[in-house]
Design a protein around this motif. Structure first.
Motif, PDB file in Angstrom:
ATOM      1  N   ALA A 170      47.464  45.826  44.238  1.00 30.59           N
ATOM      2  CA  ALA A 170      47.922  47.008  44.986  1.00 30.59           C
ATOM      3  C   ALA A 170      49.396  46.866  45.392  1.00 30.59           C
ATOM      4  N   PHE A 171      49.808  45.671  45.716  1.00 35.79           N
ATOM      5  CA  PHE A 171      51.202  45.476  46.131  1.00 35.79           C
ATOM      6  C   PHE A 171      52.089  45.020  44.969  1.00 35.79           C
ATOM      7  N   LYS A 172      51.545  45.124  43.763  1.00 32.63           N
ATOM      8  CA  LYS A 172      52.295  44.835  42.524  1.00 32.63           C
ATOM      9  C   LYS A 172      52.984  43.473  42.559  1.00 32.63           C
ATOM     10  N   LEU A 173      52.259  42.482  43.012  1.00 35.39           N
ATOM     11  CA  LEU A 173      52.895  41.176  43.193  1.00 35.39           C
ATOM     12  C   LEU A 173      53.076  40.392  41.896  1.00 35.39           C
ATOM     13  N   SER A 174      52.381  40.799  40.834  1.00 33.81           N
ATOM     14  CA  SER A 174      52.570  40.085  39.568  1.00 33.81           C
ATOM     15  C   SER A 174      53.854  40.533  38.900  1.00 33.81           C
ATOM     16  N   ASP A 175      54.345  41.657  39.387  1.00 35.17           N
ATOM     17  CA  ASP A 175      55.452  42.336  38.756  1.00 35.17           C
ATOM     18  C   ASP A 175      56.758  41.833  39.325  1.00 35.17           C
ATOM     19  N   CYS A 176      57.653  41.336  38.447  1.00 40.09           N
ATOM     20  CA  CYS A 176      58.933  40.797  38.929  1.00 40.09           C
ATOM     21  C   CYS A 176      59.744  41.824  39.670  1.00 40.09           C
ATOM     22  N   ALA A 177      59.569  43.098  39.314  1.00 37.59           N
ATOM     23  CA  ALA A 177      60.368  44.151  39.913  1.00 37.59           C
ATOM     24  C   ALA A 177      59.803  44.597  41.261  1.00 37.59           C
ATOM     25  N   ALA A 178      58.793  43.877  41.757  1.00 38.97           N
ATOM     26  CA  ALA A 178      58.176  44.272  43.021  1.00 38.97           C
ATOM     27  C   ALA A 178      59.208  44.447  44.121  1.00 38.97           C
ATOM     28  N   GLY A 179      60.312  43.684  43.982  1.00 39.82           N
ATOM     29  CA  GLY A 179      61.359  43.713  44.989  1.00 39.82           C
ATOM     30  C   GLY A 179      61.922  45.094  45.282  1.00 39.82           C
ATOM     31  N   ILE A 180      61.891  45.982  44.307  1.00 45.55           N
ATOM     32  CA  ILE A 180      62.477  47.279  44.583  1.00 45.55           C
ATOM     33  C   ILE A 180      61.469  48.422  44.420  1.00 45.55           C
ATOM     34  N   SER A 181      60.213  48.073  44.202  1.00 48.29           N
ATOM     35  CA  SER A 181      59.245  49.161  44.025  1.00 48.29           C
ATOM     36  C   SER A 181      58.791  49.686  45.390  1.00 48.29           C
ATOM     37  N   GLU A 182      58.489  50.952  45.438  1.00 45.27           N
ATOM     38  CA  GLU A 182      58.004  51.545  46.675  1.00 45.27           C
ATOM     39  C   GLU A 182      56.500  51.403  46.730  1.00 45.27           C
ATOM     40  N   TYR A 225      59.949  17.602  46.704  1.00 48.59           N
ATOM     41  CA  TYR A 225      59.330  17.482  45.378  1.00 48.59           C
ATOM     42  C   TYR A 225      57.854  17.184  45.544  1.00 48.59           C
ATOM     43  N   THR A 226      57.040  18.004  44.860  1.00 54.80           N
ATOM     44  CA  THR A 226      55.602  17.855  45.055  1.00 54.80           C
ATOM     45  C   THR A 226      54.887  18.110  43.737  1.00 54.80           C
ATOM     46  N   ASP A 227      53.565  18.355  43.792  1.00 59.59           N
ATOM     47  CA  ASP A 227      52.846  18.544  42.532  1.00 59.59           C
ATOM     48  C   ASP A 227      52.671  20.009  42.150  1.00 59.59           C
ATOM     49  N   VAL A 228      53.238  20.930  42.936  1.00 62.56           N
ATOM     50  CA  VAL A 228      53.266  22.335  42.505  1.00 62.56           C
ATOM     51  C   VAL A 228      54.725  22.745  42.339  1.00 62.56           C
ATOM     52  N   ASP A 229      54.983  23.769  41.524  1.00 67.24           N
ATOM     53  CA  ASP A 229      56.381  24.051  41.221  1.00 67.24           C
ATOM     54  C   ASP A 229      56.987  25.126  42.120  1.00 67.24           C
ATOM     55  N   GLY A 230      56.335  25.375  43.245  1.00 67.09           N
ATOM     56  CA  GLY A 230      56.915  26.324  44.189  1.00 67.09           C
ATOM     57  C   GLY A 230      55.832  27.013  45.004  1.00 67.09           C
ATOM     58  N   VAL A 231      56.265  28.026  45.746  1.00 67.71           N
ATOM     59  CA  VAL A 231      55.340  28.812  46.552  1.00 67.71           C
ATOM     60  C   VAL A 231      54.993  30.060  45.750  1.00 67.71           C
ATOM     61  N   TYR A 232      53.727  30.367  45.639  1.00 71.54           N
ATOM     62  CA  TYR A 232      53.271  31.494  44.828  1.00 71.54           C
ATOM     63  C   TYR A 232      52.892  32.693  45.679  1.00 71.54           C
ATOM     64  N   THR A 233      52.852  33.850  45.038  1.00 69.64           N
ATOM     65  CA  THR A 233      52.457  35.072  45.742  1.00 69.64           C
ATOM     66  C   THR A 233      51.030  34.953  46.284  1.00 69.64           C
ATOM     67  N   THR A 234      50.207  34.192  45.595  1.00 74.05           N
ATOM     68  CA  THR A 234      48.913  33.790  46.149  1.00 74.05           C
ATOM     69  C   THR A 234      48.432  32.610  45.319  1.00 74.05           C
ATOM     70  N   ASP A 235      47.266  32.083  45.627  1.00 71.77           N
ATOM     71  CA  ASP A 235      46.774  30.909  44.910  1.00 71.77           C
ATOM     72  C   ASP A 235      46.470  31.277  43.451  1.00 71.77           C
ATOM     73  N   PRO A 236      47.170  30.657  42.493  1.00 69.49           N
ATOM     74  CA  PRO A 236      46.969  30.993  41.073  1.00 69.49           C
ATOM     75  C   PRO A 236      45.547  30.688  40.592  1.00 69.49           C
ATOM     76  N   ARG A 237      44.797  29.909  41.353  1.00 72.68           N
ATOM     77  CA  ARG A 237      43.402  29.676  40.961  1.00 72.68           C
ATOM     78  C   ARG A 237      42.538  30.911  41.235  1.00 72.68           C
ATOM     79  N   VAL A 238      43.041  31.776  42.098  1.00 71.65           N
ATOM     80  CA  VAL A 238      42.287  32.996  42.404  1.00 71.65           C
ATOM     81  C   VAL A 238      42.830  34.182  41.593  1.00 71.65           C
ATOM     82  N   VAL A 239      44.145  34.255  41.504  1.00 76.10           N
ATOM     83  CA  VAL A 239      44.755  35.349  40.732  1.00 76.10           C
ATOM     84  C   VAL A 239      45.626  34.707  39.665  1.00 76.10           C
ATOM     85  N   ASP A 240      45.212  34.833  38.390  1.00 76.24           N
ATOM     86  CA  ASP A 240      45.975  34.063  37.406  1.00 76.24           C
ATOM     87  C   ASP A 240      47.353  34.651  37.122  1.00 76.24           C
TER      88      ASP A 240
END
Ligand code: ASP
Ligand code: MG
Length: 414
Positions: free
Chosen positions: A401-413, A172-187
């Motif tokens: 480019a890697f569609k990381l904001s997109d929840c469906a990134a898991g199956i996108s080519e 348990y910490t002060d962030v709610d998990g691991v993000y695709t990148t730092d949300p301060r850089v990519v909202d």
């Protein structure tokens, strides 16, 4: 019913109100029938306060006494949390590291755990008690108090989870998990539900400093499922676990890590003969300077080559002085250096089963006219060194480019 080890960091136990909130959470889990071992850090700022007290007495305090001092921070929180649990009608019992018998080597301030006695803790759990353990500390064979290095409570949590064969170690910490990148850089950065130990190690060592790296290595080695969650907001957090065998459904890239603090040094025109890399890097490592990327060029016709490496910016000045001496010794043509570079990396176990990942990365950077200065790759990572000025732009370009904001990134080519 599960056996959970819950570790709460300094900000999560930073005030009495926060400690009460931790007690509420533990109470809730206990009501659901879980067995709980809680590991706590010192209240936020406390370890630093103790360090400066020591430094006000002596510039280089004795290592054994330093550990005696620093271990008190966690001793305060285990007692307060146990009281808060008892107030709620739970039975709880606090333990310092040495009371548990977390046996470590004698390397004060960076001790390694050798053995953990689980008998007393297991007896408490069997009797329905909550075990409250001090993070960050142990004792050597002779009973000297030791500490595990800054941030070491994470390692205590994982080690106790491994020893007790817990179902999960929850950090348990002060962030709610691991993000695709730092949300301060990519909202639009997205919290990952799951990430592998390997990916987490790459993300952590590349600058996403959520967990002590050692604790992730430890969890990977002993296969302890590790979950990062917020103690401030409810949520599932991010589960760090072993790789599934559903590789094809993995996104190629799980996250973008970056590090602003890289500095680049190049020796131009050194003789291309056996032993040259060690003659260059030997004195650098003797000076305890950590080298990150290393690139040696192909030999040119006159039998010379160019040799480039990167170091942390804090160590740049020192590295440059050493390198100038080496350059003279080796008769190098020139020394080039640049302290304003940054490293940006794409990380993902999915790279193993996707082709064209690196070229997608390079194309995205080219579209933004960002020049790549160095490239290095591993099985699950591609890193580039670029001008620091373009770091945030690069991270945003790659995230999209890697569609990381997109929840469906898991199956996108890609
Ligand atoms: N209290 C120690 C520190 O501040 C250990 C920890 O919090 O993990 O480094
Ligand atoms: Mg911490």
């Amino acid at each position: 019913m599960a056996l959970l080890v819950q570790k709460y960091g300094g900000t999560s136990v930073g005030t009495i109100e926060r400690i009460e909130a931790v007690a509420d959470r533990v109470y809730k889990h206990k009501q659901q029938g879980d067995d709980i071992v809680v590991v706590v850090s010192a209240m936020s700022g406390e370890t630093n306060r103790l360090v400066s007290l020591a430094k006000s007495v002596q510039e280089f305090p004795d290592a054994r006494e330093m550990d005696v001092l620093l271990s008190t921070g966690e001793q305060v929180t285990i007692a307060l949390l146990s009281m808060a649990l008892m107030k709620r009608g739970l039975e709880a019992r606090s333990y310092t590291g040495s009371q548990i018998r977390i046996t470590t080597d004698s390397a004060h301030s960076k001790a390694r755990i050798q053995k953990i006695d689980t008998e007393a803790m297991q007896a408490d759990l069997d009797a329905g008690r909550v075990v409250v353990a001090a993070g960050f500390q142990g004792a050597d064979e002779l009973g000297n108090i030791t500490t595990l290095g800054r941030g070491g409570s994470d390692t205590t949590g994982v080690a106790l989870a491994a020893a007790l064969k817990a179902d999960e170690c929850q950090i348990y910490t002060d962030v709610d998990g691991v993000y695709t990148t730092d949300p301060r850089v990519v909202d639009s950065a997205r919290r990952l539900d799951k990430i592998t130990f390997e990916e987490m190690l790459e993300m952590a060592s590349l600058g996403s400093k959520i967990l002590q790296i050692r604790s992730v290595e430890f969890a990977g080695k002993y296969q302890v499922p590790l979950r990062v969650l917020s103690s401030f907001v409810e949520g599932e957090g991010t589960l760090i676990t072993t790789e599934g065998n559903n590789n094809m459904e993995q996104p190629a890239v799980s996250g973008i890590a970056f590090n602003r603090d890289e500095a680049k040094l190049t020796l131009m025109g050194v003789p291309d003969i056996p032993g040259i890399a060690s003659r260059i890097l030997g004195p650098i490592s003797d000076a305890n300077i950590e080298v990150d990327m290393i690139v040696q060029n192909v030999s040119v016709e006159d039998g010379t080559t160019d040799f480039t490496f990167t170091v942390h910016r804090n160590e740049y000045d020192q590295a440059l002085v050493i390198l100038k001496d080496i350059a003279e010794e080796l008769g190098a043509r020139d020394v080039l250096s640049d302290a304003s570079t940054a490293k940006v990396s794409i990380v993902g176990v999915g790279m193993r089963s996707h082709a064209g990942v690196a070229s997608t990365m390079f194309k995205a950077l080219a579209n933004e006219s960002i020049n790549i200065q160095l490239i290095s790759t591993s099985e699950i990572k591609v890193s580039v060194i670029i001008d620091e000025k373009y770091m945030e732009l690069a991270v945003r370009a790659l995230h999209s480019a890697f569609k990381l904001s997109d929840c469906a990134a898991g199956i996108s080519e890609v």
